[in-house]
Enzyme design. Structure first.
Site, PDB file in Angstrom:
ATOM      1  N   TYR A  10       0.830  -1.322   0.000  1.00  0.00           N
ATOM      2  CA  TYR A  10       0.098   0.151   0.182  1.00  0.00           C
ATOM      3  C   TYR A  10       0.757   1.503   0.520  1.00  0.00           C
ATOM      4  CZ  TYR A  10      -3.114   3.597   2.281  1.00  0.00           C
ATOM      5  OH  TYR A  10      -4.081   5.103   1.948  1.00  0.00           O
ATOM      6  N   ASP A  49      11.546 -12.722  -1.114  1.00  0.00           N
ATOM      7  CA  ASP A  49      11.924 -12.584   0.262  1.00  0.00           C
ATOM      8  C   ASP A  49      13.102 -12.116   1.347  1.00  0.00           C
ATOM      9  OD1 ASP A  49       9.535 -14.572   2.021  1.00  0.00           O
ATOM     10  OD2 ASP A  49      11.505 -12.987   2.862  1.00  0.00           O
ATOM     11  N   ALA A  73       7.508  -5.385   5.081  1.00  0.00           N
ATOM     12  CA  ALA A  73       7.207  -6.198   6.294  1.00  0.00           C
ATOM     13  C   ALA A  73       5.432  -6.033   6.815  1.00  0.00           C
ATOM     14  CB  ALA A  73       7.154  -4.396   7.824  1.00  0.00           C
ATOM     15  N   ASN A  90      10.418 -12.094  10.517  1.00  0.00           N
ATOM     16  CA  ASN A  90      10.023 -11.343   8.423  1.00  0.00           C
ATOM     17  C   ASN A  90      10.535  -9.741   8.703  1.00  0.00           C
ATOM     18  OD1 ASN A  90       8.124 -11.197   6.028  1.00  0.00           O
ATOM     19  ND2 ASN A  90       7.931  -9.219   7.424  1.00  0.00           N
ATOM     20  N   TYR A 139       4.463  -6.139  17.310  1.00  0.00           N
ATOM     21  CA  TYR A 139       4.774  -5.253  16.157  1.00  0.00           C
ATOM     22  C   TYR A 139       5.242  -3.749  16.047  1.00  0.00           C
ATOM     23  CZ  TYR A 139       3.698  -2.138  12.364  1.00  0.00           C
ATOM     24  OH  TYR A 139       3.411  -0.462  11.226  1.00  0.00           O
ATOM     25  N   LYS A 143       9.994  -2.550  15.261  1.00  0.00           N
ATOM     26  CA  LYS A 143      10.040  -1.547  14.070  1.00  0.00           C
ATOM     27  C   LYS A 143      11.063  -0.891  15.846  1.00  0.00           C
ATOM     28  CE  LYS A 143       7.687  -1.772  10.498  1.00  0.00           C
ATOM     29  NZ  LYS A 143       7.949  -1.367   9.227  1.00  0.00           N
ATOM     30  N   ASP A 284      -4.632  -1.410  21.050  1.00  0.00           N
ATOM     31  CA  ASP A 284      -5.686   0.136  20.669  1.00  0.00           C
ATOM     32  C   ASP A 284      -5.365   0.920  21.249  1.00  0.00           C
ATOM     33  OD1 ASP A 284      -5.923  -0.341  18.319  1.00  0.00           O
ATOM     34  OD2 ASP A 284      -8.152  -0.645  18.610  1.00  0.00           O
TER      35      ASP A 284
HETATM   36  N1  LIG Z   1      -0.564   1.767   6.487  1.00  0.00           N
HETATM   37  C1  LIG Z   1      -0.247   2.131   7.761  1.00  0.00           C
HETATM   38  O1  LIG Z   1      -1.217   3.042   8.167  1.00  0.00           O
HETATM   39  C2  LIG Z   1       0.971   1.944   8.032  1.00  0.00           C
HETATM   40  C3  LIG Z   1       1.675   2.953   9.393  1.00  0.00           C
HETATM   41  C4  LIG Z   1       2.577   2.453  10.425  1.00  0.00           C
HETATM   42  C5  LIG Z   1       3.839   1.838   9.310  1.00  0.00           C
HETATM   43  N2  LIG Z   1       3.251   1.025   8.306  1.00  0.00           N
HETATM   44  C6  LIG Z   1       5.344   0.920   7.913  1.00  0.00           C
HETATM   45  O2  LIG Z   1       4.761   1.011   6.375  1.00  0.00           O
HETATM   46  C7  LIG Z   1       4.574  -0.068   5.667  1.00  0.00           C
HETATM   47  C8  LIG Z   1       3.895  -0.486   4.564  1.00  0.00           C
HETATM   48  O3  LIG Z   1       2.729  -0.461   5.006  1.00  0.00           O
HETATM   49  P1  LIG Z   1       0.972  -1.168   4.080  1.00  0.00           P
HETATM   50  O4  LIG Z   1       0.717  -0.557   5.122  1.00  0.00           O
HETATM   51  O5  LIG Z   1       1.694  -0.623   3.352  1.00  0.00           O
HETATM   52  O6  LIG Z   1       1.948  -2.199   4.547  1.00  0.00           O
HETATM   53  P2  LIG Z   1       1.667  -4.027   3.209  1.00  0.00           P
HETATM   54  O7  LIG Z   1       1.399  -5.078   4.258  1.00  0.00           O
HETATM   55  O8  LIG Z   1       0.671  -3.289   1.922  1.00  0.00           O
HETATM   56  O9  LIG Z   1       2.863  -3.708   2.813  1.00  0.00           O
HETATM   57  C9  LIG Z   1       3.675  -4.087   2.881  1.00  0.00           C
HETATM   58  C10 LIG Z   1       4.020  -4.746   1.285  1.00  0.00           C
HETATM   59  O10 LIG Z   1       5.894  -5.619   1.928  1.00  0.00           O
HETATM   60  C11 LIG Z   1       6.247  -7.098   0.931  1.00  0.00           C
HETATM   61  N3  LIG Z   1       6.689  -8.336   2.148  1.00  0.00           N
HETATM   62  C12 LIG Z   1       6.232  -8.227   3.508  1.00  0.00           C
HETATM   63  N4  LIG Z   1       7.661  -8.986   4.003  1.00  0.00           N
HETATM   64  C13 LIG Z   1       7.972  -8.686   2.967  1.00  0.00           C
HETATM   65  C14 LIG Z   1       9.249  -9.660   2.802  1.00  0.00           C
HETATM   66  N5  LIG Z   1      10.116 -10.606   3.802  1.00  0.00           N
HETATM   67  N6  LIG Z   1      10.217 -10.120   1.806  1.00  0.00           N
HETATM   68  C15 LIG Z   1      10.040  -8.976   0.777  1.00  0.00           C
HETATM   69  N7  LIG Z   1       8.721  -8.505   0.348  1.00  0.00           N
HETATM   70  C16 LIG Z   1       7.719  -8.592   1.633  1.00  0.00           C
HETATM   71  C17 LIG Z   1       4.245  -7.815   1.113  1.00  0.00           C
HETATM   72  O11 LIG Z   1       3.885  -8.619   0.243  1.00  0.00           O
HETATM   73  C18 LIG Z   1       3.927  -5.511   0.613  1.00  0.00           C
HETATM   74  O12 LIG Z   1       4.057  -6.163  -0.069  1.00  0.00           O
HETATM   75  C19 LIG Z   1       5.196  -1.178   6.619  1.00  0.00           C
HETATM   76  O13 LIG Z   1       6.539  -1.887   7.037  1.00  0.00           O
HETATM   77  C20 LIG Z   1       4.451  -0.987   7.231  1.00  0.00           C
HETATM   78  O14 LIG Z   1       5.430  -1.422   9.264  1.00  0.00           O
HETATM   79  C21 LIG Z   1       2.220   1.504   7.995  1.00  0.00           C
HETATM   80  O1  LIG Z   2     -13.390  -2.353  12.119  1.00  0.00           O
HETATM   81  C1  LIG Z   2     -12.977  -1.569  12.523  1.00  0.00           C
HETATM   82  C2  LIG Z   2     -11.490  -1.462  12.605  1.00  0.00           C
HETATM   83  C3  LIG Z   2     -11.282  -0.382  13.136  1.00  0.00           C
HETATM   84  N1  LIG Z   2     -11.501   0.027  14.407  1.00  0.00           N
HETATM   85  C4  LIG Z   2     -10.524   1.679  15.379  1.00  0.00           C
HETATM   86  O2  LIG Z   2     -10.093   1.982  14.122  1.00  0.00           O
HETATM   87  C5  LIG Z   2      -9.474   2.598  14.502  1.00  0.00           C
HETATM   88  C6  LIG Z   2      -7.648   2.628  13.806  1.00  0.00           C
HETATM   89  O3  LIG Z   2      -8.311   1.090  13.306  1.00  0.00           O
HETATM   90  P1  LIG Z   2      -7.072   0.813  11.897  1.00  0.00           P
HETATM   91  O4  LIG Z   2      -7.330   1.271  10.962  1.00  0.00           O
HETATM   92  O5  LIG Z   2      -6.930  -0.914  12.511  1.00  0.00           O
HETATM   93  O6  LIG Z   2      -5.852   1.190  12.514  1.00  0.00           O
HETATM   94  P2  LIG Z   2      -4.597   1.404  13.632  1.00  0.00           P
HETATM   95  O7  LIG Z   2      -4.482  -0.108  14.340  1.00  0.00           O
HETATM   96  O8  LIG Z   2      -4.630   2.878  14.333  1.00  0.00           O
HETATM   97  O9  LIG Z   2      -2.848   0.973  13.281  1.00  0.00           O
HETATM   98  C7  LIG Z   2      -2.270   1.340  12.058  1.00  0.00           C
HETATM   99  O10 LIG Z   2      -1.653   3.140  12.389  1.00  0.00           O
HETATM  100  C8  LIG Z   2      -1.025   3.079  13.201  1.00  0.00           C
HETATM  101  C9  LIG Z   2      -0.222   4.299  13.434  1.00  0.00           C
HETATM  102  O11 LIG Z   2      -0.754   5.595  14.318  1.00  0.00           O
HETATM  103  C10 LIG Z   2       0.293   1.674  12.051  1.00  0.00           C
HETATM  104  O12 LIG Z   2       1.519   1.270  13.235  1.00  0.00           O
HETATM  105  C11 LIG Z   2      -0.427   0.476  11.735  1.00  0.00           C
HETATM  106  O13 LIG Z   2       0.695  -0.458  11.283  1.00  0.00           O
HETATM  107  C12 LIG Z   2      -1.670   0.886  10.871  1.00  0.00           C
HETATM  108  O14 LIG Z   2      -2.471   0.186  10.923  1.00  0.00           O
HETATM  109  C13 LIG Z   2      -9.320   1.659  15.995  1.00  0.00           C
HETATM  110  O15 LIG Z   2      -8.718   2.390  17.658  1.00  0.00           O
HETATM  111  C14 LIG Z   2      -9.685   1.094  15.606  1.00  0.00           C
HETATM  112  O16 LIG Z   2     -10.050   0.142  16.573  1.00  0.00           O
HETATM  113  C15 LIG Z   2     -12.731   0.167  14.627  1.00  0.00           C
HETATM  114  O17 LIG Z   2     -12.842   0.278  15.862  1.00  0.00           O
HETATM  115  N2  LIG Z   2     -13.551  -0.844  13.363  1.00  0.00           N
END
Ligand SMILES: NC(=O)c1ccc[n+]([C@@H]2O[C@H](COP(=O)([O-])OP(=O)(O)OC[C@H]3O[C@@H](n4cnc5c(N)ncnc54)[C@H](O)[C@@H]3O)[C@@H](O)[C@H]2O)c1
Ligand SMILES: O=c1ccn([C@@H]2O[C@H](COP(=O)(O)OP(=O)(O)O[C@H]3O[C@H](CO)[C@@H](O)[C@H](O)[C@H]3O)[C@@H](O)[C@H]2O)c(=O)[nH]1
Length: 324
Positions: A10, A49, A73, A90, A139, A143, A284
């Site tokens: 993403y 990987d 990740a 991982n 998790y 990090k 949470d």
């Molecule tokens: N989405 C959020 O809200 C959020 C918030 C804070 C931090 N992050 C961090 O941002 C990064 C991306 O998050 P995202 O939401 O895009 O997740 P995502 O799962 O969509 O993307 C992770 C990607 O890494 C790949 N991957 C995982 N493990 C691997 C491995 N061992 N080798 C090769 N490829 C691998 C997956 O296939 C995927 O394409 C992550 O490091 C996550 O911890 C995300």
């Molecule tokens: O069906 C649902 C899904 C989520 N929530 C709530 O919505 C909020 C946001 O949840 P979610 O979208 O799952 O995100 P987070 O758990 O806050 O985590 C995101 O944001 C974090 C940083 O703030 C990152 O570390 C994580 O990777 C990322 O997934 C939380 O309070 C959840 O409890 C609901 O109430 N109902």
């Protein structure tokens, strides 16, 4: 050539787009465990990987890598509590393989995806980079360990890095080229959209007894294209020698409750969907709101897409196109 690990995921895929838009050559290393082949655009894709050292080395042998953006990740909080081994192997072992290979090939600049989860339940908001780090889940621990490793690798090998601690990544590419696609989906917005589309019976709010104005959790949502821009700025500063080893929060500095977000989703989609109220979800924190002053000052980062309606409407446009 820039290496983007996890570039089929993403946040990574939006950064790949931003790099390609700037005319950069990009190679993505991704095991496609949660990523998608069609999201890497015109970048080279190597399916491999990070936990397999030889796969990582093969990329550095084949391509002249000048720097690395490291997104790959596992990042689902409840899964990390049930399978810590999977998460440490991982995330941490995968990163060790990457860093060792960078050292071996003399590649010096890395931008790393960290997270607000390194802070745990904050004592004060907004959260600054110097706030206490007490991760509440495995998790977040993985990090924080990696951030510490990056300080050690800088001291010992002059490997320079910027750790970007994102708050809640949301939204989709305004041109509709990428967006969120997770299966299973755990994030608030796509779950709400699936409910609006009738693919789920109801949206469940996790917890109504938090110490917040309406009892539901408060989160800081940051547009994924603004995150991508911050990565490019951080990398430029590393290349120019203006940064060595530093961490930055990336958030909009605005908090919205889960209830408020559900209302905005109903408004943007024009669909009224059923909402139920359930128990708290384990791990949470009640309130997460960033101070991102440091990124605004030192990276000259400016948010362009992170007001909540833009976040929700870009995500909704993508969601309809991909899943309807
Ligand atoms: N989405 C959020 O809200 C959020 C918030 C804070 C931090 N992050 C961090 O941002 C990064 C991306 O998050 P995202 O939401 O895009 O997740 P995502 O799962 O969509 O993307 C992770 C990607 O890494 C790949 N991957 C995982 N493990 C691997 C491995 N061992 N080798 C090769 N490829 C691998 C997956 O296939 C995927 O394409 C992550 O490091 C996550 O911890 C995300
Ligand atoms: O069906 C649902 C899904 C989520 N929530 C709530 O919505 C909020 C946001 O949840 P979610 O979208 O799952 O995100 P987070 O758990 O806050 O985590 C995101 O944001 C974090 C940083 O703030 C990152 O570390 C994580 O990777 C990322 O997934 C939380 O309070 C959840 O409890 C609901 O109430 N109902």
């Amino acid at each position: 050539m820039i290496l983007v690990t996890g570039g089929a995921g993403y946040v990574g895929s939006h950064t790949v787009l931003a790099l390609l838009d700037k005319g950069k050559d990009v190679v993505v290393l991704d095991n496609l465990s949660t990523g998608h082949r069609d999201l890497v655009g015109k970048a080279h894709l190597v399916v491999g990987d990070l936990t397999d050292r030889s796969s990582v080395e093969a990329v550095f042998q084949k391509f002249p890598i000048e720097g690395v953006f490291h997104f790959a990740a596992k990042s689902i909080v409840p899964e990390s509590m049930k399978q810590p081994d999977l998460y440490y192997v991982n995330n941490v072992t995968g990163t060790i393989n990457l860093l060792s290979t960078m050292v071996k090939y003399g590649v010096k600049n890395l931008v790393f995806s960290s997270t607000a989860a390194v802070y745990g339940e904050p004592e004060h908001v907004p959260i600054t980079e110097d706030s206490p780090k007490n991760p509440q889940n495995v998790y977040g621990h993985t990090k924080l360990v990696i951030e510490e490793m990056l300080r050690n690798y800088f001291a010992a090998y002059s490997l320079k890095s910027v750790s970007l601690r994102y708050f809640n990544a949301a939204g989709a590419d305004p041109e509709g080229r990428a967006g969120e696609d997770h299966d299973p989906e755990t994030h608030l917005l796509p779950i709400a959209f699936n409910t609006a589309l009738g693919k789920r019976k109801e949206f469940t709010v996790y917890g109504t007894d938090y110490p917040t104005s309406d009892g539901t959790c408060i989160r800081d949502f940051i547009h994924v294209s603004d995150l991508a821009e911050a990565h490019l700025l951080a990398f430029e500063k590393l290349q120019k020698g203006e940064l060595d080893c530093e961490s930055f929060n990336l958030g909009s500095e605005k908090g919205y409750s889960v209830n408020q977000i559900v209302q905005v989703v109903k408004k943007v989609t024009g669909i009224d969907f059923p909402v139920s109220y359930g128990n708290r979800r384990e791990g949470d924190p009640a309130v997460l709101i960033a101070s991102s002053q440091r990124a605004q000052e030192k990276l000259q980062w400016k948010m362009k897409h992170s007001d909540l309606e833009t976040i929700v409407s870009t995500a909704w446009a993508w969601h309809q196109k991909r899943f309807r």
